[in-house]
Design a protein around this motif. Structure first.
Motif, PDB file in Angstrom:
ATOM      1  N   ILE A 188       0.827  -1.203   0.000  1.00 33.79           N
ATOM      2  CA  ILE A 188       0.000   0.000   0.000  1.00 33.79           C
ATOM      3  C   ILE A 188       0.863   1.256   0.000  1.00 33.79           C
ATOM      4  CG2 ILE A 188      -1.727   1.287   1.320  1.00 33.79           C
ATOM      5  CD1 ILE A 188      -2.809  -1.443   2.223  1.00 33.79           C
ATOM      6  N   ASP A 189       2.042   1.204   0.634  1.00 35.91           N
ATOM      7  CA  ASP A 189       2.924   2.376   0.683  1.00 35.91           C
ATOM      8  C   ASP A 189       3.248   2.902  -0.707  1.00 35.91           C
ATOM      9  OD1 ASP A 189       2.894   1.603   3.292  1.00 35.91           O
ATOM     10  OD2 ASP A 189       5.053   1.333   3.489  1.00 35.91           O
ATOM     11  N   ASN A 190       3.411   1.996  -1.662  1.00 33.36           N
ATOM     12  CA  ASN A 190       3.765   2.398  -3.020  1.00 33.36           C
ATOM     13  C   ASN A 190       2.599   2.998  -3.790  1.00 33.36           C
ATOM     14  OD1 ASN A 190       6.343   1.446  -2.569  1.00 33.36           O
ATOM     15  ND2 ASN A 190       5.856  -0.582  -3.331  1.00 33.36           N
ATOM     16  N   LEU A 191       1.390   2.825  -3.281  1.00 35.90           N
ATOM     17  CA  LEU A 191       0.210   3.359  -3.966  1.00 35.90           C
ATOM     18  C   LEU A 191      -0.096   4.792  -3.544  1.00 35.90           C
ATOM     19  CD1 LEU A 191      -2.131   0.240  -3.653  1.00 35.90           C
ATOM     20  CD2 LEU A 191      -0.651   0.870  -5.568  1.00 35.90           C
ATOM     21  N   PHE A 240      -0.736   5.426   5.612  1.00 36.34           N
ATOM     22  CA  PHE A 240      -0.725   6.884   5.679  1.00 36.34           C
ATOM     23  C   PHE A 240      -0.012   7.365   6.940  1.00 36.34           C
ATOM     24  CE2 PHE A 240      -4.212   6.969   2.514  1.00 36.34           C
ATOM     25  CZ  PHE A 240      -3.807   8.051   1.750  1.00 36.34           C
ATOM     26  N   VAL A 241      -0.296   6.735   8.077  1.00 35.78           N
ATOM     27  CA  VAL A 241       0.329   7.127   9.343  1.00 35.78           C
ATOM     28  C   VAL A 241       1.839   6.909   9.276  1.00 35.78           C
ATOM     29  CG1 VAL A 241       0.504   6.530  11.800  1.00 35.78           C
ATOM     30  CG2 VAL A 241      -1.740   6.791  10.737  1.00 35.78           C
ATOM     31  N   LYS A 242       2.248   5.787   8.697  1.00 34.25           N
ATOM     32  CA  LYS A 242       3.682   5.491   8.563  1.00 34.25           C
ATOM     33  C   LYS A 242       4.371   6.566   7.732  1.00 34.25           C
ATOM     34  CE  LYS A 242       6.813   2.069   6.602  1.00 34.25           C
ATOM     35  NZ  LYS A 242       6.881   0.890   5.734  1.00 34.25           N
ATOM     36  N   MET A 243       3.746   6.960   6.615  1.00 33.17           N
ATOM     37  CA  MET A 243       4.335   7.996   5.774  1.00 33.17           C
ATOM     38  C   MET A 243       4.397   9.337   6.508  1.00 33.17           C
ATOM     39  SD  MET A 243       2.922   7.192   2.001  1.00 33.17           S
ATOM     40  CE  MET A 243       4.254   8.028   1.150  1.00 33.17           C
ATOM     41  N   ARG A 244       3.360   9.657   7.272  1.00 30.69           N
ATOM     42  CA  ARG A 244       3.353  10.907   8.022  1.00 30.69           C
ATOM     43  C   ARG A 244       4.461  10.902   9.070  1.00 30.69           C
ATOM     44  NH1 ARG A 244      -1.886  11.428   9.015  1.00 30.69           N
ATOM     45  NH2 ARG A 244      -1.834  10.116  10.844  1.00 30.69           N
TER      46      ARG A 244
END
Length: 193
Positions: A13-16, A129-133
């Motif tokens: 999902i991170d890549n999306l 999303f939380v990981k990216m933030r």
């Protein structure tokens, strides 16, 4: 009843998640694939429940090109394809502009879809999303700290340069030998009172 273990999409999902208009978003086609529904069905439910999606939850993008790569010679194998982000005129028409869902919009989309997979996969989407933030916050903190260190080094470098400039004349050998004192009595050396 034991719950069935869900599998994530092949690329994760991170890549999306992409950045559009300065916000982290996931496009409708990617979100539909993660939630296990057709993009058409996701957009249909989205239009029916449009009042639940303010502008900061979902917005249309102007992305329309598609970049795909496949193995040489084998055009039927799509496992190696990567979609840059957008619509395909074959499936959606040339005027289609995909919807971009923010973190809150992706969760709201799971709520309007009436399927268990969407509800379960929404947890993975929100965690991505939380990981990216968190990664962006850590990066921002690191950049600020590096700027502080750089400033401190600049100040120290400047202070050392000034000190060196002041010590330099004292350390440099003189080109003229110091004057030798004259021997004997000289009337110009007498202090008068």
């Amino acid at each position: 009843m034991p719950s069935k273990k869900l599998t994530l999409p092949n690329q994760g999902i991170d890549n999306l998640i992409r950045e559009v208009r300065g916000q982290k978003v996931i496009l409708d086609s990617d979100l539909a694939r993660v939630y296990g529904v057709a993009t058409k069905r996701l957009n249909e439910q989205f239009r029916r429940n449009r009042s639940r999606f303010p502008e900061d939850f979902a917005f249309q993008t102007n992305l329309r090109s598609q970049i795909a790569a496949s193995k040489k010679g084998d055009q039927s194998d799509t496992s190696n394809w990567s979609q840059f982000a957008t619509s395909s005129s074959k499936h959606r028409g040339k005027v289609y502009r995909p919807w971009a869902f923010t973190e809150h919009g992706a969760l709201q989309a799971a709520n309007i879809l009436n399927c268990a997979r969407a509800v379960q996969m929404s947890v993975f989407v929100i965690r991505a999303f939380v990981k990216m933030r968190d990664e962006l916050a850590a990066k921002s903190t690191m950049v600020k700290r590096l700027a502080q260190i750089d400033n401190t080094l600049f100040l120290h470098d400047s202070a050392l340069r000034d000190l060196y400039q002041k010590l330099r004349p004292l350390l440099a050998p003189s080109s003229e030998p110091p004057p030798k004192p004259r021997i004997g009595f000289h009337p110009q050396n007498i202090k008068r009172g």
